[in-house]
Scaffold this active site. Structure first.
Site, PDB file in Angstrom:
ATOM      1  N   CYS A   1      -3.318  -0.321 -21.109  1.00 20.34           N
ATOM      2  CA  CYS A   1      -4.412  -1.312 -21.146  1.00 20.34           C
ATOM      3  C   CYS A   1      -4.027  -2.642 -20.504  1.00 20.34           C
ATOM      4  CB  CYS A   1      -4.882  -1.529 -22.576  1.00 20.34           C
ATOM      5  SG  CYS A   1      -5.580  -0.041 -23.304  1.00 20.34           S
TER       6      CYS A   1
ATOM      7  N   HIS B   1      -8.907  -8.361 -22.439  1.00 21.67           N
ATOM      8  CA  HIS B   1      -9.018  -6.904 -22.501  1.00 21.67           C
ATOM      9  C   HIS B   1      -9.943  -6.563 -23.658  1.00 21.67           C
ATOM     10  CE1 HIS B   1      -8.327  -2.729 -22.884  1.00 21.67           C
ATOM     11  NE2 HIS B   1      -7.579  -2.816 -23.964  1.00 21.67           N
TER      12      HIS B   1
ATOM     13  N   ASN C   1     -13.591   0.441 -24.770  1.00 25.68           N
ATOM     14  CA  ASN C   1     -12.281   0.102 -24.216  1.00 25.68           C
ATOM     15  C   ASN C   1     -12.046   0.962 -22.971  1.00 25.68           C
ATOM     16  OD1 ASN C   1      -9.563  -0.191 -23.648  1.00 25.68           O
ATOM     17  ND2 ASN C   1      -8.885  -0.024 -25.780  1.00 25.68           N
TER      18      ASN C   1
END
Ligand code: UT7
Length: 326
Positions: free
Chosen positions: A114, A253, A283
Site C-alpha cells: 500500500c 492512503h 482500499n
C-alpha cells in the site's frame, strides 16, 4: 544545476464494474452497516475478467500524459508501484512501456504494497534530483480482487481495483527565487520487516509456487498505522521547517476512514481538507493516493501554490510520506 521534481500532470482509471456492500453481503456474512461504520467503505470497483493491472495502469498513464501535455516519447522512465503484477516476471511496468509505444528509457516495478506509490514517487524524485532522468511516469495500479479470499469477510470487504498516475518533470531551480518552492519538497520512507506476518499473502513463486491470498491482523495493523503515520507526517514537516497549520491538503492512503480521521485530527486539519475516496474506491493499495490526488486536482480542490501532504502505510510493514508544493 539543481533539479527538483514538479508534478506536471495526473490521471486515473477505475474499472467499470461496481461491487456494493449490499451485493457483498449476499456472498459473505457481513452487512453494509458493519462495513460502512468500521471502514467508511460503501462500494469498490472490480476489474473485468481479462482486465489486467497493466490495462488499468495504461489507462491512467494515458490520462496523466494528456494532462501534462506530453507524449510517451518524452518519458525517460516508468515506475509502477504494484503488488498484483500481471505475471511473476517480466515487470508489469515493461508491459506498460510497450503499450505506450516507448522505445527508449527504462521501466520497472516497485513492491511496497500500500506504500507503493509513495516509494515509487520517492525513487523517481531521486532520479530527477541527481539529473539521471528528466521526465518520469509514476503509476500505482492494482487488481487486488485477484489476491483476495472471497470467503474471508475480514479482508474481502476492504479492497478494490484501480490505477492512478503522475508525470514528474525536472525543473531547474538553481538561482530562481521563490520558484524553487514548487514540486516535491521531500519524501520519507520506512520499513520494518519484523511485522511481515501481520499483513501478507500466503503464496509466491519461491515459497508455494501459487499466487496466494491476503491475510491481515486488522486491529494490529490499525494500531501501527496510527503511530507510524503520525510519526512520518511530523518527520516530513520538521525536515522542511513547516508546521501542521501550513498543510492545505492531506491526500492519504485510503485504508480506513477511521485512520484518515485520526491523522487529520492529529494535524488539526478540518475534514474538508482531507481528500477522501475510500467510500467509493475502498482500499486500492498502491493506487489509492494517485486516484485521490487526480480527483482533487481535476475538481479544482488542489490549486497551484498549495501544500499537499501524502502518506501511506502497508504490508512489510512499509510506510512513508511526501510533501509537495503544488
Ligand atoms: O492498507 C494497508 C493497511 N491496512 C490497514 O490500515 C487496515 C487496518 N485495519 C482496519 O482498518 C480494521 O482493523 C478493520 C476494518 C480491518 C477491522 O475493523 P476492527 O474494528 O478492527 O474490527 P475487528 O477486526 O476487531 O473485528 C470486530 C468484529 C469481530 O467479531 P468478534 O470477534 O468481535 O465477534 C469480527 O469477526 O467484527 C467481525 N467482523 C465482521 N463482521 C461483519 C470482521 N469482519 C467483518 C465483516 N462483517 N466484514
Amino acid at each position: 544545476m539543481k533539479f527538483r521534481s514538479v508534478i506536471a500532470g495526473c490521471g486515473s482509471y477505475l474499472p467499470e464494474r461496481i461491487l456494493t456492500n449490499d451485493e457483498l453481503s449476499t456472498k459473505v456474512e457481513t452487512t453494509d452497516e458493519w462495513i460502512a461504520s468500521r471502514t467508511g467503505i460503501r462500494q469498490r470497483h472490480i476489474a473485468a475478467e481479462g482486465e489486467l493491472t497493466s490495462d488499468l495502469a495504461y489507462q491512467a498513464a494515458l490520462k496523466a500524459l494528456e494532462h501534462a501535455g506530453k507524449t510517451a516519447d518524452d518519458l525517460d522512465m516508468v515506475i509502477l508501484g504494484t503488488t498484483t503484477p500481471d505475471q511473476t516476471f517480466p515487470a508489469t511496468a515493461t508491459r506498460v512501456q510497450a503499450m505506450l509505444g516507448m522505445t527508449r528509457g527504462i521501466a520497472f516495478d516497485l513492491q511496497a504494497v500500500c506504500s507503493g506509490f509513495i516509494f515509487s514517487l520517492s525513487v523517481a524524485d531521486n532520479f530527477i534530483r541527481t539529473g539521471q532522468a528528466k521526465t518520469v511516469l509514476v503509476i500505482g495500479a492494482e487488481t487486488f480482487s485477484r489476491i483476495l479470499d472471497w470467503e474471508d469477510r475480514t479482508t474481502c470487504v476492504l479492497f478494490g481495483d484501480g490505477a492512478g498516475a503522475v508525470i514528474l518533470e525536472a525543473a531547474d531551480t538553481s538561482g530562481v527565487d521563490g520558484e524553487g518552492e514548487r514540486g516535491i519538497l521531500s519524501t520519507h520512507l520506512h520499513s520494518d520487516g519484523r511485522f511481515n506476518d501481520i499483513l501478507y499473502v500466503d503464496g509466491g513463486p519461491s515459497s508455494t509456487q501459487t499466487v496466494g491470498r491476503v491475510h491481515m491482523a486488522g486491529r494490529e495493523v490499525f494500531r501501527h498505522a496510527v503511530v507510524n503515520l503520525a510519526g512520518v507526517v511530523d518527520e516530513a514537516l520538521t525536515a522542511n521547517g513547516l508546521s501542521r497549520t501550513d498543510i492545505d491538503w492531506l491526500v492519504p492512503h485510503q485504508a480506513n476512514k477511521r485512520i484518515l480521521d485520526g491523522t487529520a485530527r492529529k494535524l488539526g486539519l478540518a475534514e474538508d481538507h482531507v481528500v477522501v475516496t475510500v467510500d467509493r474506491h475502498a482500499n486500492t493499495s498502491a493506487a489509492s493516493i494517485p486516484l485521490a490526488l487526480d480527483e482533487a486536482v481535476r475538481d479544482g480542490r488542489i490549486r497551484p501554490g498549495q501544500l499537499v501532504l501524502m502518506e501511506a502505510m502497508g504490508g512489510g510493514l512499509t510506510w512513508g510520506a511526501a510533501l509537495v508544493r503544488w
